[in-house]
Design an enzyme around this catalytic site. Structure first.
Site, short mmCIF file in Angstrom:
data_model
loop_
_atom_site.label_atom_id
_atom_site.label_comp_id
_atom_site.label_asym_id
_atom_site.label_seq_id
_atom_site.Cartn_x
_atom_site.Cartn_y
_atom_site.Cartn_z
CG HIS A 1 37.63 -18.58 44.46
ND1 HIS A 1 36.85 -17.47 44.30
CD2 HIS A 1 37.70 -19.18 43.25
CE1 HIS A 1 36.46 -17.38 43.03
NE2 HIS A 1 36.96 -18.41 42.39
CG ASP B 1 36.29 -15.31 46.79
OD1 ASP B 1 37.36 -15.30 46.15
OD2 ASP B 1 35.33 -16.03 46.50
CB SER C 1 34.96 -18.74 40.02
OG SER C 1 36.06 -17.89 39.80
#
Length: 486
Positions: free
Chosen positions: A450, A421, A212
């Protein structure tokens, strides 16, 4: 990775920032003295911890220092060890010292393979400003924290109301007792801290695995320190500009990429009564959101409902809870949801990095236009993602320009990316891939959610990352992993 994923959901021309020159290098760090770690939500018997002093301002390397908490899960097979693998779970504003231990939990779809644990000492750390490292605060109230990062405006007047909240938050951050830190709590300085950790560990190079926001942090590190980068894994990728205004607006696209997975789940589980086809479930989303705007159920209005769907779309494991929440709201009942508390420091550190890294629009009218556009372009949550935040009023700009990600450096980056995502949509990952040029290869995985490596079950994607970390084997070209039946 629920902590990482929900924390992530709450919430200028770029010039290259150069690594500090040799003449400005700080004095060598003191030898690390490993000891016990803080208490954690996850078992940490294999972890050792220590505190490292780093410069607050790398332009004044022997000036004021701040603390960075560092952890280590040593390889138990020195004969197989090839180096250190520094990790970051995302954020910004998320602690990472316990992340190495989390990666080995048996409940994960594919825990960190033993071959990787043998090949590396796995390193975690709390980034500057976060957790057990010298922390920042904005003195945010519980009410301010409850607003989160996706306050959904019903109209232009709501943007004006949110602007007052955003301005107050920015002023609180600047006037808090840690306001002096804010210009230096940036991604570039966190990357420099990473290189300081490498030096303190006595390693000539650093391998890295970040998810991320951690992908942008890794991209900045390997741009600033290309010759000190060994094998760089970036999982669930931000674009090359990090969390700027366009990345935040990208949440609107991300939820729409992801929502069909939930709609298919809900249609297949008719016990929730949300529709018998994905199209009916999608229609139910908008019907419920509109109804809750007219008549909230407890704290749930239409905006809260939209944010709930964004946060609970990060992993398939949340679909049952999300469907049950829809069912309760449809009956006029307050749903029972897991509530993972995010400390005030997490919100403050997120503001520091997101607002300090980028130049943000200042005009309320700009956000009103963005909201109007994204309400139509991405009707599920786009208006919330485009809303104004404290960054519009930020009083502590970074002390240097943003790092520009380029293809300069060795070809040692492996990106892995889910097709659907919500938090870091594929469209932005492709922009980072283009910025890296031949430095990178990208493995795109036909799955939603994610996080791909370790937290998702696709064996093809996980094997590609493992092979790269252990043997250096990387696809000759960008690759695609087909969906796998659980």
């Amino acid at each position: 990775m629920k902590k990482l994923l929900l924390a992530a959901a709450i919430a200028a021309v770029a010039a290259t920032a150069l690594a500090p020159s040799a003449s400005a290098a700080p004095s060598p760090p003191d030898p690390l003295k490993w000891g016990s770690c803080p208490a954690a939500a996850y078992p940490t018997p294999d972890l050792q911890c220590t505190t490292l002093k780093v410069p607050l301002d790398y332009r004044d390397p022997d000036g004021r220092k701040i603390d960075i908490l560092v952890s280590r899960m040593p390889s138990k097979h020195p004969e197989k060890r090839r180096g250190v693998l520094l990790t970051n779970p995302g954020g910004p504003g998320v602690a990472g010292w316990d992340f190495p231990q989390y990666l080995t939990l048996p409940g994960l779809p594919a825990p960190l393979p033993q071959s990787v644990r043998d090949a590396y000492d796995v390193i975690g750390f709390d980034p500057r400003g976060v957790g057990h490292s010298t922390p920042v605060t904005c003195d945010l109230t519980p009410e301010q924290q409850a607003i989160g990062n996706l306050p959904y405006p019903k109209d232009a007047a709501d943007v004006v109301k949110q602007a007052k909240v955003a301005k107050a938050e920015a002023e609180q951050c600047a006037n808090a007792k840690t306001g002096w830190m804010l210009p230096h709590v940036t991604t570039a300085n966190t990357a420099r801290d990473m290189d300081r950790i490498r030096e303190a560990l006595g390693e000539s190079k650093l391998s890295y695995s970040g998810a991320s926001y951690g992908t942008y942090l890794g991209a900045v590190y390997t741009t600033l320190f290309p010759r000190r980068s060994d094998r760089i894994v970036l999982d669930s990728n931000l674009g090359p500009d990090g969390y700027d205004v366009e990345a935040m607006r990208g949440f609107g696209r991300g939820l729409e990429d992801r929502f069909p997975d939930f709609a298919k789940f809900a249609a297949a589980h008719q016990e929730y009564g949300l529709g018998t086809t994905p199209a009916q479930v999608t229609a139910k989303f908008f019907e419920l959101a509109a109804r809750l705007d007219r008549t909230p159920v407890g704290a749930f209005d239409g905006g809260t409902f939209r944010g709930l769907n964004f946060g609970y779309s990060y992993g398939d494991s949340s679909f049952e809870a999300l469907a049950a929440a829809w069912q309760s709201l449809d009956k006029g009942e307050v749903p029972k949801l897991y509530d993972e508390h995010v400390a005030e420091n997490g919100f403050a550190a997120r503001f520091a990095v997101v607002c300090g890294d980028s130049v943000w629009p200042k005009s309320v009218a700009t956000y009103q236009r963005n909201v109007a556009v994204d309400r139509i372009r991405h009707p599920m949550v786009g208006a919330g993602a485009a809303n104004i935040s404290a960054c519009a009023y930020w009083q502590a700009p970074a002390a240097e320009p943003k790092v520009r990600i380029t293809g300069n450096g060795p070809s040692n980056v492996l990106m892995v990316q889910n097709q659907r995502d919500p938090g870091t949509p594929l469209v932005n990952a492709r922009k980072l891939r283009a910025a890296f040029g031949d430095r990178a290869r990208m493995v795109t995985v036909d799955q939603g959610g994610h996080g791909s490596f370790v937290v998702a079950p696709n064996q093809c994607g996980n094997n590609a990352v493992t092979a790269f970390l252990v043997s250096g084997e990387r696809p000759a070209h960008d690759a695609f992993c087909a969906a796998e039946t659980p």
